[in-house]
Write an enzyme that holds these catalytic residues in place. Structure first.
Site, short mmCIF file in Angstrom:
data_model
loop_
_atom_site.label_atom_id
_atom_site.label_comp_id
_atom_site.label_asym_id
_atom_site.label_seq_id
_atom_site.Cartn_x
_atom_site.Cartn_y
_atom_site.Cartn_z
N ASN A 17 -5.93 -8.50 32.51
CA ASN A 17 -5.60 -7.12 32.60
C ASN A 17 -6.14 -6.26 31.53
O ASN A 17 -6.07 -6.60 30.47
CB ASN A 17 -4.03 -7.03 32.72
N ARG A 22 -3.94 -11.80 39.00
CA ARG A 22 -4.74 -12.79 38.23
C ARG A 22 -4.26 -14.21 38.53
O ARG A 22 -5.36 -14.89 38.74
CB ARG A 22 -4.10 -12.62 36.77
#
Length: 770
Positions: free
Chosen positions: A39, A21
């Site tokens: 996520n 990320r």
């Protein structure tokens, strides 16, 4: 004017806990794109909006420039309506109807964290739990998915203001690093004596105890280890007595690569393995023998009689601190007794290690999943994995066949692993061990539950060994609502080698190991198969020989020597020559054991190549009894003279299946021994004779089948000189040879073979649905 587009993207693979990320955030920001990333329990989801060329570059870079620990399996994107706005954000994790994602394996301390660890000006100076998105604990601390701090064993440690600032800063390498912590807010060390009383300061006192020759249990990533000074013979001998480990070599942790090179020959492959992020135990040839006095830094008791040492470099900050302060090699072996699984729960450490460890160096970050150290060996320009665990598992393996339905493969009895298969991937659990040990059995059952929850795989097909008494087989047969697939042990070995090399066959498969249940109900172990992933034909095998005493013949290789010699000299005047030392050493029971062999009473016949190697090891006086699996064969391998090129001849029958006479090889060894030929020469000629027989059988089977590819699998093919001679002989005759690369050739790879066989049969409509 350039067109503005918005894409909805999903990324599958090992993309949680690896800085994916933050990577996406940085990439989108550099390209001037808007959107978000997050996520969920199926992987990473994101939306990205901007000018079409920039979005195209972004999608290409997702795979090409992914973080070092990420494994991107699939990127799917679909265009959606632009929404406008600016900036790119990381959003909160969320649930997904298809729960499960790939969890990253634990990773050794990265160079950046290591610099901080030894920088007196850094706030994490000498802090044993320094980590970032590029390193540290992963699989062993994960309780669930998505991979967020609240679902790890770090949930109980609230971040301080400084750590929270790093965690929230997209420019920081700890941006969304879930185990992030520091001395102000993270786990702490504690050294205790056997009564649980604290000894301090923890790290300094641990160093003092090890220097004093005491045994200290040290908590690692996947469990506790036992540490002693490797240069003190008395300390190492004391550890052996307490651990009930008479002969099996101990692993050594050395401070750095230079220390490894002083002890062993380290080639470029070994250097890469030792210093990579996986940090396994690497088996390497000794540069000079241990002298028993500590002069080399390694006592003979560390690896008695072995020409090899198992070395590993520090892989946690705690290990780095210990080894830097000690500045010498230490034994670092699993904290357990004999064949029990490694201790990993804090509440078990004092109880189960009472009488073994003089002190326990622990900390308050729980381990959720145990994981032993992995073991590898440089081989054929690459690496041969002998035990796949920490640093490797549960990294998914791509396979050459798609799973029509999710599969759980239950593996073998010894060196057990289990395997989950879905789509075109297999997830192999870390090495578990012998399922007949109750704690290992519990780890097997609990591990299946945990890994199925993490991956989201809900098995509809269960694959198992044919042996009816294996606990893994019983587990499969006790499950309801699933289809069962029985896979013959040696077919599973060859299928694992095929899957390891991303092939489907057919091939000529040579499966040499200790024991495996045959389709005829007898004990196989020296097999030549024509196999693909769906099925096999048995085209040749070693000649059956009785195992006097059944399991006792595995523990006492001299029994196999007695059986082979009795067969070799049965028609000779006077029988087995009485001047053979193996007979004299075991004279009190020799005739009783040979009587069992002749009558077949408690003496099942076996074609096992492993038992053939046992017989020769005992004949040459290397090993009459064993304290661990494979000990006799390993001793024989180390005994062989690498310069010897002579070989013994084994007859091969002309029938179907063809039969290879192991008795011929044993008789030749015995006659040379009686003639005064040196043991190392005999051992080498035996190895060369086995290799020659394998090559000759494969040539004959090529003529019969037209197959030019050969797959080598089974625990016997961990024997390096044997593999080298077989591969050299086959390739010289135009064969293409497949060996193991990603999974062990031993029973640790069997579950992968079972899984892909189940998939292939399911695709062919050969699996009955219950």
């Amino acid at each position: 004017m350039r067109q503005c587009v918005r894409m909805s993207v999903r990324v599958a693979g090992t993309v949680q806990g690896v800085g994916f990320r933050p990577f996406v955030h940085g990439l989108a920001t550099r390209l001037g794109l808007a959107g978000h990333v997050g996520n969920d329990s199926a992987g990473v989801f994101l939306e990205v909006e901007g000018e079409s060329p920039a979005v195209r570059d972004f999608l290409l870079a997702l795979r090409r420039d992914a973080p070092p620990l990420a494994l991107v399996d699939e990127v799917t994107a679909r265009e959606i309506a632009p929404v406008g706005g600016g900036g790119f954000t990381i959003v909160a994790s969320r649930a997904h109807p298809r729960a499960g994602t790939a969890v990253s394996a634990d990773s050794a301390t990265c160079a950046d964290c290591l610099r901080e660890l030894f920088d007196p000006t850094d706030r994490r100076y000498r802090y044993p739990f320094v980590n970032c998105v590029n390193c540290g604990p992963r699989f062993t601390i994960v309780r669930g998915v998505p991979y967020d701090r609240r679902l790890t064993t770090m949930a109980g440690f609230a971040m301080c203001a400084d750590c929270a600032r790093e965690y929230a800063d997209p420019a920081d390498r700890r941006f969304h690093a879930q185990p992030v912590c520091c001395p102000a807010c993270g786990p702490r060390l504690r050294l205790v004596d056997p009564t649980g009383t604290a000894i301090g300061p923890a790290l300094e006192s641990t160093v003092e105890l090890i220097r004093a020759g005491l045994v200290v249990a040290v908590k690692g990533l996947g469990g506790y280890h036992l540490a002693v000074d490797a240069g003190q013979p008395d300390a190492v001998a004391r550890l052996r007595r307490r651990k009930h480990r008479a002969d099996k070599p101990f692993a050594l942790m050395v401070p750095d690569l230079a220390a490894a090179e002083r002890l062993c020959a380290v080639d470029p492959t070994a250097r890469r393995l030792l210093t990579g992020h996986r940090r396994p135990i690497v088996l390497l040839p000794r540069r000079c023998p241990a002298d028993g006095t500590g002069g080399t830094g390694v006592a003979e008791q560390v690896a008695p009689g072995s020409h090899w040492l198992g070395l590993l470099l520090p892989y946690t900050p705690l290990h780095h601190l210990l080894l830097a302060d000690l500045a010498r090699p230490i034994v670092l072996t699993s904290a357990n007794v004999s064949d029990e699984p490694i201790v990993y729960r804090d509440e078990d450490a004092l109880h189960r290690l009472t009488g073994i460890a003089d002190a326990v160096l622990t900390h308050d970050r729980p381990i959720h999943v145990r994981a032993d150290d992995s073991v590898v060996r440089p081989a054929r320009g690459g690496a041969q994995v002998l035990r796949r665990a920490r640093g490797y598992a549960p990294e998914p393996l791509s396979v050459p066949v798609e799973f029509p339905r999710p599969v759980l493969a239950c593996g073998a009895e010894l060196k057990n692993t289990f395997c989950l298969g879905t789509a075109r991937q297999a997830v192999l659990a870390p090495h578990l061990g012998d399922l007949t040990e109750y704690r290992t059995w519990r780890s097997f059952v609990d591990g299946i539950g945990h890994l199925t929850r993490l991956t989201g795989v809900r098995p509809e097909v269960l694959a198992h060994d044919l042996h009816p008494d294996y606990l893994s087989t019983r587990y499969a047969r006790d499950r309801t609502g699933v289809a069962l697939v029985g896979v013959q042990h040696h077919h599973a070995h060859i299928a694992a080698c095929l899957a390891d090399n991303h092939e489907t066959g057919p091939v000529l498969g040579v499966a040499f190991d200790g024991l495996g249940y045959g389709v005829d109900g007898t004990i196989w172990g020296g097999e030549f198969l024509l196999a693909d992933l769906t099925g096999f034909q048995r085209l040749a095998h070693l000649a059956p020989v009785p195992m006097p005493g059944g399991p006792a013949a595995v523990r006492q290789p001299w029994r196999m020597a007695a059986a082979y010699l009795d067969a070799a000299y049965r028609d000779a005047a006077g029988g087995v020559p009485e001047d053979l030392a193996v007979l004299r050493r075991n004279a009190a029971r020799w005739h009783q054991v040979t009587a069992l062999a002749r009558t077949g009473t408690n003496a099942p016949a076996t074609t096992s190549a492993g038992r053939l190697f046992d017989a020769v090891a005992a004949l040459l006086g290397r090993c009459d009894a064993v304290s661990y699996e494979g000990q006799a064969a390993i001793a024989l391998e180390h005994h062989a003279d690498p310069a010897e090129r002579g070989r013994y001849h084994a007859a091969i029958s002309t029938g179907q299946p063809a039969v290879v006479s192991g008795v011929d090889l044993v008789r030749a060894c015995a006659e040379d021994l009686r003639a005064g030929v040196a043991g190392p020469v005999i051992a080498a000629r035996f190895h060369n004779g086995v290799a020659d027989a394998v090559v000759r059988v494969c040539v004959r089977l090529r003529e019969l089948t037209g197959q030019h590819a050969v797959a080598l699998s089974g625990g016997v093919f961990q024997n390096q000189p044997l593999v080298e001679r077989v591969v050299s002989g086959l390739t010289g005759l135009g064969f293409r040879v497949l060996t193991h690369v990603r999974v062990p050739p031993n029973d640790g790879g069997v579950s992968l073979g079972q899984a892909v066989v189940a998939a292939a049969r399911d695709r062919a409509g050969l699996v009955r649905s219950d």
